[in-house]
Design a protein around this motif. Structure first.
Motif, short mmCIF file in Angstrom:
data_model
loop_
_atom_site.label_atom_id
_atom_site.label_comp_id
_atom_site.label_asym_id
_atom_site.label_seq_id
_atom_site.Cartn_x
_atom_site.Cartn_y
_atom_site.Cartn_z
N ASP A 191 0.81 -1.21 0.00
CA ASP A 191 0.00 0.00 0.00
C ASP A 191 0.85 1.28 0.00
O ASP A 191 0.30 2.39 0.04
N ALA A 192 2.18 1.13 -0.03
CA ALA A 192 3.06 2.29 0.01
C ALA A 192 2.87 3.14 -1.25
O ALA A 192 2.64 2.62 -2.35
N LEU A 193 2.97 4.45 -1.08
CA LEU A 193 2.76 5.39 -2.18
C LEU A 193 3.94 5.37 -3.15
O LEU A 193 5.09 5.60 -2.73
N PRO A 194 3.72 5.13 -4.43
CA PRO A 194 4.82 5.20 -5.39
C PRO A 194 5.30 6.65 -5.55
O PRO A 194 4.49 7.56 -5.74
N VAL A 195 6.61 6.86 -5.45
CA VAL A 195 7.20 8.18 -5.68
C VAL A 195 8.39 8.00 -6.62
O VAL A 195 8.92 6.90 -6.78
N ASP A 196 8.81 9.10 -7.24
CA ASP A 196 9.90 9.03 -8.20
C ASP A 196 11.26 9.03 -7.54
O ASP A 196 12.24 8.50 -8.09
N ALA A 197 11.36 9.61 -6.35
CA ALA A 197 12.61 9.62 -5.59
C ALA A 197 12.30 10.12 -4.19
O ALA A 197 11.24 10.73 -3.95
N CYS A 198 13.23 9.89 -3.28
CA CYS A 198 13.12 10.40 -1.91
C CYS A 198 14.31 11.31 -1.63
O CYS A 198 15.45 11.01 -2.02
N ILE A 199 14.04 12.44 -0.97
CA ILE A 199 15.08 13.40 -0.60
C ILE A 199 15.19 13.42 0.92
O ILE A 199 14.19 13.57 1.61
N LEU A 200 16.42 13.29 1.43
CA LEU A 200 16.68 13.35 2.87
C LEU A 200 17.48 14.60 3.19
O LEU A 200 18.43 14.93 2.49
N THR A 201 17.11 15.28 4.26
CA THR A 201 17.93 16.36 4.79
C THR A 201 18.24 16.07 6.25
O THR A 201 17.51 15.33 6.91
N ALA A 215 6.74 19.36 -11.30
CA ALA A 215 6.93 19.13 -12.74
C ALA A 215 6.50 17.73 -13.16
O ALA A 215 7.20 17.05 -13.92
N GLY A 216 5.35 17.31 -12.64
CA GLY A 216 4.83 16.01 -13.01
C GLY A 216 5.46 14.83 -12.30
O GLY A 216 5.14 13.68 -12.60
N LYS A 217 6.36 15.10 -11.36
CA LYS A 217 7.01 14.05 -10.58
C LYS A 217 6.56 14.14 -9.12
O LYS A 217 6.15 15.20 -8.65
N ARG A 218 6.67 13.03 -8.42
CA ARG A 218 6.29 12.97 -7.01
C ARG A 218 7.50 12.56 -6.19
O ARG A 218 8.15 11.56 -6.48
N PHE A 219 7.80 13.36 -5.15
CA PHE A 219 8.98 13.11 -4.34
C PHE A 219 8.62 13.00 -2.86
O PHE A 219 7.86 13.82 -2.34
N ALA A 220 9.16 11.99 -2.19
CA ALA A 220 9.06 11.90 -0.74
C ALA A 220 10.16 12.75 -0.12
O ALA A 220 11.20 13.00 -0.75
N PHE A 221 9.93 13.18 1.11
CA PHE A 221 10.89 14.05 1.79
C PHE A 221 10.77 13.85 3.28
O PHE A 221 9.66 13.76 3.82
N ALA A 265 26.13 9.89 -11.91
CA ALA A 265 24.93 10.66 -12.22
C ALA A 265 24.96 12.03 -11.55
O ALA A 265 24.54 13.04 -12.14
N VAL A 266 25.45 12.10 -10.32
CA VAL A 266 25.53 13.38 -9.62
C VAL A 266 26.49 14.32 -10.34
O VAL A 266 26.20 15.51 -10.52
N ALA A 267 27.63 13.79 -10.77
CA ALA A 267 28.59 14.61 -11.51
C ALA A 267 28.00 15.09 -12.83
O ALA A 267 28.19 16.25 -13.23
N GLU A 276 14.89 15.41 -9.66
CA GLU A 276 14.22 15.45 -10.96
C GLU A 276 15.11 14.85 -12.04
O GLU A 276 14.63 14.13 -12.93
N PHE A 277 16.40 15.14 -11.96
CA PHE A 277 17.36 14.63 -12.95
C PHE A 277 17.42 13.10 -12.93
O PHE A 277 17.33 12.46 -13.97
N VAL A 278 17.58 12.52 -11.75
CA VAL A 278 17.72 11.06 -11.68
C VAL A 278 16.38 10.35 -11.89
O VAL A 278 16.34 9.20 -12.33
N ALA A 279 15.26 11.05 -11.58
CA ALA A 279 13.95 10.44 -11.80
C ALA A 279 13.67 10.22 -13.28
O ALA A 279 12.90 9.33 -13.65
N GLY A 280 14.34 11.01 -14.11
CA GLY A 280 14.14 10.88 -15.55
C GLY A 280 15.01 9.82 -16.19
O GLY A 280 14.97 9.62 -17.41
N LYS A 281 15.80 9.11 -15.37
CA LYS A 281 16.71 8.10 -15.93
C LYS A 281 16.19 6.68 -15.67
O LYS A 281 15.43 6.46 -14.75
#
Length: 254
Positions: free
Chosen positions: A21-31, A67-73, A147-149, A249-254
């Motif tokens: 039941d977990a929500l699909p997201v394109d990436a997760c960002i941690l701070t 921008a049409g993407k979903r991100f967890a944070f 990818a980060v570089a 956003e960059f890595v979600a498109g790969k």
């Protein structure tokens, strides 16, 4: 011994399992910065999608659309054991294979300008968590560095590639250990990268990490490189979240 802790043959007593039941997201960002977390909640239309619960208190997990993407944070606890456990547990809240981790780090090279993006290519395993997720070795590679570089190149961000030193003991960064790590090519020192990368590799996840140059160890005396009340170019600089979001956003498109 600690270096014999990796056991790929028998199951763990407690297994955090991704939820269907977990929500699909394109990436997760941690701070790691509560100030950046407050900035994100004020600057973006976030909605809470769950919790990470511990004896220290409950940490809310958010989702934002961009921008049409979903991100967890979420705001992570500091240190490899806590950060790694939080990622493991939040897989029951959202589904993704891509994690963007960022924060301030100590700088081991005085030639790296303050605020410059440091991209870790491998992490020295001076912590305990990684030895439970990967066979013993001094370093663990970070394949996401490529990818980060590439993102930094495309975005025109000044950056430096190099190894990082992940330690559990910030007050035991001795002169001898500093010299050894710098000689091996480490440009930063922090507390999470080796453990998180080992866990991600074990679970089949992808880690994209960057740090910004904070305090300087490569000096006769430790230099905080921080003025009173300074936020810009520190670990609390909200501009670093903008970099992390663009990277997501960059890595979600790969």
């Amino acid at each position: 011994m600690l270096t014999d802790s990796f056991d790929p043959r028998t199951p763990a007593k407690i297994n955090p399992a991704p939820s269907p039941d977990a929500l699909p997201v394109d990436a997760c960002i941690l701070t790691f910065s509560w100030k950046i977390a407050d900035y994100v909640l004020a600057a973006y239309p976030c909605r809470q999608i769950g919790w990470s619960r511990s004896a220290c208190g409950d940490t809310p997990i958010y989702c934002l659309d961009r921008a049409g993407k979903r991100f967890a944070f979420f705001l992570s606890y500091i240190g490899a054991p806590a950060c790694t456990a939080m990622i493991e547990e939040t897989r029951a809240v959202f589904q993704t294979e891509k994690y963007v981790l960022f924060g301030g780090a100590g700088c081991l090279d005085k030639e790296i300008a303050r605020g410059k993006v440091m991209v870790p290519t491998a992490a020295y395993r001076d912590e305990g968590t990684s030895y439970h997720y990967a066979p013993a070795a001094d370093y663990i590679d970070l394949p996401g560095a490529r990818a980060v570089a590439a993102f930094c190149e495309e975005s025109g961000l000044p950056y430096a590639l190099g190894k990082t030193w992940t330690t559990d003991a910030i007050f035991r960064e001795t002169e001898g250990n500093f010299a050894a790590r710098k000689a091996e090519g480490c440009i930063s020192v922090e507390m999470e990268c080796a453990g998180v990368q080992a866990m991600c590799a074990f679970r089949g996840l992808q880690l994209y990490a960057f740090f910004t140059s904070g305090d300087l160890l490569d000096a006769p005396k430790w230099d905080a490189r921080l003025a009173a009340g300074q936020v810009k170019h520190t670990q609390h600089d909200p501009g670093h979240f903008e970099i992390a979001l663009a990277l997501a956003e960059f890595v979600a498109g790969k």
